[in-house]
Design a protein around this motif. Structure first.
Motif, short mmCIF file in Angstrom:
data_model
loop_
_atom_site.label_atom_id
_atom_site.label_comp_id
_atom_site.label_asym_id
_atom_site.label_seq_id
_atom_site.Cartn_x
_atom_site.Cartn_y
_atom_site.Cartn_z
N TRP A 52 66.44 122.98 66.24
CA TRP A 52 65.39 122.60 67.18
C TRP A 52 65.76 122.98 68.61
O TRP A 52 65.24 122.43 69.56
CB TRP A 52 65.12 121.10 67.06
N GLY A 53 66.69 123.91 68.77
CA GLY A 53 67.00 124.45 70.09
C GLY A 53 68.34 124.05 70.66
O GLY A 53 68.72 124.53 71.72
N PRO A 109 66.12 123.35 74.89
CA PRO A 109 64.83 122.87 74.39
C PRO A 109 64.27 121.74 75.23
O PRO A 109 65.00 120.91 75.75
CB PRO A 109 65.18 122.38 72.97
N GLN A 153 64.84 114.55 67.55
CA GLN A 153 65.00 114.26 68.98
C GLN A 153 65.26 112.78 69.23
O GLN A 153 66.07 112.41 70.09
CB GLN A 153 63.76 114.71 69.75
#
Length: 403
Positions: free
Chosen positions: A124-125, A185, A374
């Motif tokens: 996810w970055g 991100p 996250q």
């Protein structure tokens, strides 16, 4: 005399709160504090700031009560930043605010935790502690009745994100540390008063916070390494930057207690490097001739730095510390164990959301795997070392022995 060293009043290229680009909300004016002083106070009174007391700098907490933590390191950085800002007639309050907030995004167990989260969030970055610090002060630190986050000024937020330099080059491509990996991100979705202008440099006060960080950890990691028995003072005598200072102290006071010798070395090294930064930065500022803080941001170069000689010596000192301290077995053994703690916690939480209190609720509200990751990342990054160990024991009925 250069205006920056004349003591004749604020420099025209300083950042001043009267000209701030503001906050997301419009608080009632304070009769006693500037806007940057309010930022400083909000940071100091935050939960995230208090947590720094129990987060590792280099040596884990179990190894002794006198090694630096993220909190003591942060306080040392803020003192150095104030000193440099004062000498250059810049805004001490803004420099202090950025310095106090610069490590709020750091994970438990120092850079070990950061490396693990970066790896586990790669899909996810990745993970970036400067962006995480922005998340902390804009999204996660929610204690105020009227707004989420600390609602800091644009200038402080800019400094937190960009104190190490622009994130983009003039063509809009990722720059510096992000040139290979790309932008971290979520940097474009964090709620800020207005565009943080990723292609420009930060103001001089934020640049000061960045170099104050280098000055502090160079001097204090040496002190902690001697305290831990990884280095002896004779080991320092021929090391770049610190060697001449150590030799002076060693020859002048050969018979005093080692702790006194180290204090003399540490304080003289800090003084020498601060004075070098002030002299060199004043010359660079004069050479560029900015007439406003905006001129600083758009001049295309960093204006706060070491002289060429000290910069080269500082790089060599870092290489010495990396080889002799940061990769020493007595440091790496607990580092590797702590990486396992962070990895196991992240993977367990991501699998079933078994986090305490509101974090489990946030996890349940996430609509996809990226959102759940996250939430887990925010929770783990905010942990103190002891809390991470407690959670590991709660979930796995095991407490790692770092000794």
């Amino acid at each position: 005399m250069n205006a920056a060293l004349s003591g004749s009043g604020p420099a025209p290229y300083a950042s001043w709160s009267q000209s701030s680009l503001g906050r997301r909300t419009t608080p009632d004016p304070s009769p006693t504090r500037s806007e940057f002083q309010r930022d400083r106070d909000r940071i100091i009174h935050s939960t995230a700031f208090r947590r720094l007391q129990h987060k590792t700098q280099v040596f884990l907490h179990h190894e002794g009560q006198h090694f630096r933590t993220r909190l003591t390191h942060t306080l040392e950085v803020s003192q150095i930043a104030r000193s440099i800002a004062r000498a250059l007639s810049l805004n001490e309050d803004l420099a202090e605010a950025v310095a106090l907030a610069h490590d709020l995004g750091h994970t438990p167990f120092g850079h070990a935790g950061e490396r693990v989260l970066d790896r586990l969030m790669a899909e996810w970055g990745g993970f970036d502690h400067n962006v995480q610090a922005l998340r902390v002060v804009t999204l996660l630190e929610n204690r105020y009745a009227e707004h989420d986050g600390l609602d800091l000024t644009w200038e402080t937020l800019e400094g937190i994100l960009k104190h190490n330099g622009p994130l983009l080059d003039g063509l809009g491509r990722p720059a510096g540390r992000y040139a290979q990996s790309g932008l971290p991100p979520g940097v474009g979705t964090i709620p800020v008063p207005r565009d943080l202008r990723l292609e420009t440099h930060a103001g001089l006060e934020a640049q000061i916070a960045a170099i104050a960080d280098d000055i502090a950890y160079n001097a204090h990691d040496i002190d902690d390494a001697v305290r831990a028995g990884l280095l002896e003072i004779p080991d320092l005598l021929d090391v770049p930057l610190v060697g001449p200072v150590a030799r002076t102290v060693w020859e002048r006071w050969p018979d005093i207690d080692r702790g006194r010798q180290m204090h003399e070395i540490q304080r003289r090294l800090i003084t020498f490097t601060i004075e070098d930064v002030i002299t060199r930065s004043a010359a660079m500022i004069e050479d560029v001739g900015p007439r406003s803080a905006e001129d600083v941001r758009t001049c295309g170069r960093t204006l706060i730095g070491f002289s060429a000689e000290v910069e080269a010596a500082e790089r060599d000192l870092k290489a010495f510390l990396f080889a002799r301290v940061y990769r020493h077995s007595s440091v790496m053994t607990p580092v590797l164990a702590s990486e396992q703690v962070v990895a196991r916690l992240f993977e367990a939480y991501l699998a079933d959301g078994r986090m305490p209190g509101p974090w489990q609720h946030r996890y349940g509200r996430a609509t996809d795997e990226a959102g759940r990751a996250q939430v887990v990342c925010d929770f783990v990054a905010g942990m103190t070392d002891p809390f991470a160990l407690d959670e590991h024991e709660r979930l796995f009925d095991a407490r790692p022995d770092f000794r």
